[in-house]
Design a protein around this motif. Structure first.
Motif, PDB file in Angstrom:
ATOM      1  N   PHE A  57       0.833  -1.194   0.000  1.00  0.00           N
ATOM      2  CA  PHE A  57       0.000   0.000   0.000  1.00  0.00           C
ATOM      3  C   PHE A  57       0.879   1.259   0.000  1.00  0.00           C
ATOM      4  O   PHE A  57       0.608   2.219  -0.719  1.00  0.00           O
ATOM      5  CB  PHE A  57      -0.935  -0.031   1.211  1.00  0.00           C
ATOM      6  CG  PHE A  57      -2.151   0.832   1.081  1.00  0.00           C
ATOM      7  CD1 PHE A  57      -2.966   0.784  -0.035  1.00  0.00           C
ATOM      8  CD2 PHE A  57      -2.502   1.688   2.097  1.00  0.00           C
ATOM      9  CE1 PHE A  57      -4.101   1.578  -0.148  1.00  0.00           C
ATOM     10  CE2 PHE A  57      -3.638   2.484   2.013  1.00  0.00           C
ATOM     11  CZ  PHE A  57      -4.430   2.426   0.882  1.00  0.00           C
ATOM     12  N   LEU A  58       1.944   1.244   0.798  1.00  0.00           N
ATOM     13  CA  LEU A  58       2.886   2.371   0.814  1.00  0.00           C
ATOM     14  C   LEU A  58       3.586   2.504  -0.535  1.00  0.00           C
ATOM     15  O   LEU A  58       3.792   3.623  -1.024  1.00  0.00           O
ATOM     16  CB  LEU A  58       3.906   2.211   1.937  1.00  0.00           C
ATOM     17  CG  LEU A  58       3.358   2.350   3.360  1.00  0.00           C
ATOM     18  CD1 LEU A  58       4.444   2.022   4.377  1.00  0.00           C
ATOM     19  CD2 LEU A  58       2.770   3.718   3.608  1.00  0.00           C
ATOM     20  N   ALA A  59       3.941   1.389  -1.151  1.00  0.00           N
ATOM     21  CA  ALA A  59       4.583   1.435  -2.472  1.00  0.00           C
ATOM     22  C   ALA A  59       3.624   2.023  -3.507  1.00  0.00           C
ATOM     23  O   ALA A  59       4.040   2.801  -4.377  1.00  0.00           O
ATOM     24  CB  ALA A  59       5.047   0.042  -2.886  1.00  0.00           C
ATOM     25  N   LEU A  60       2.338   1.671  -3.427  1.00  0.00           N
ATOM     26  CA  LEU A  60       1.340   2.243  -4.326  1.00  0.00           C
ATOM     27  C   LEU A  60       1.259   3.757  -4.121  1.00  0.00           C
ATOM     28  O   LEU A  60       1.225   4.522  -5.091  1.00  0.00           O
ATOM     29  CB  LEU A  60      -0.027   1.605  -4.089  1.00  0.00           C
ATOM     30  CG  LEU A  60      -1.199   2.202  -4.868  1.00  0.00           C
ATOM     31  CD1 LEU A  60      -1.006   2.028  -6.367  1.00  0.00           C
ATOM     32  CD2 LEU A  60      -2.503   1.567  -4.404  1.00  0.00           C
ATOM     33  N   ALA A  61       1.271   4.201  -2.884  1.00  0.00           N
ATOM     34  CA  ALA A  61       1.214   5.633  -2.585  1.00  0.00           C
ATOM     35  C   ALA A  61       2.429   6.356  -3.161  1.00  0.00           C
ATOM     36  O   ALA A  61       2.307   7.411  -3.784  1.00  0.00           O
ATOM     37  CB  ALA A  61       1.127   5.862  -1.076  1.00  0.00           C
TER      38      ALA A  61
END
Length: 96
Positions: free
Chosen positions: A83-87
């Motif tokens: 999720f952090l990588a997507l952000a």
């Protein structure tokens, strides 16, 4: 900018980035224990709420912007690292 994708399984991802005159006011209601600070390099504030198959993130990337990410998976759990990588990818690709 706002994009929503509904996958073939019913999973959804919503990405939004917009200007605001009051980012602090926008972030004020997002409090622990639901939202917790996360680190996204180069941002002013990043708060996330992850539980089971859903994740919500509100980010202040600059002094006058807010970015939001939502993900709800039909099966499986939202993983914080992904999720952090997507952000990070969204912020890099949707610069002001």
């Amino acid at each position: 900018m706002q994009c929503t994708y509904v996958g073939s399984t019913g999973s959804t991802i919503r990405l939004a980035r917009f200007a605001t005159d009051d980012p602090a006011g926008y972030l004020a209601p997002l409090t622990p224990p639901d939202y917790v600070p996360v680190t996204i390099e180069g941002t002013t504030v990043a708060l996330a709420w992850l539980f089971g198959n859903a994740g919500y993130m509100t980010i202040q990337p600059t002094a006058t912007e807010i970015a939001e990410l939502e993900s709800e998976l039909a099966g499986g759990a939202v993983e914080q690292e992904r999720f952090l990588a997507l952000a990070e990818s969204f912020l890099a690709e949707s610069g002001p």
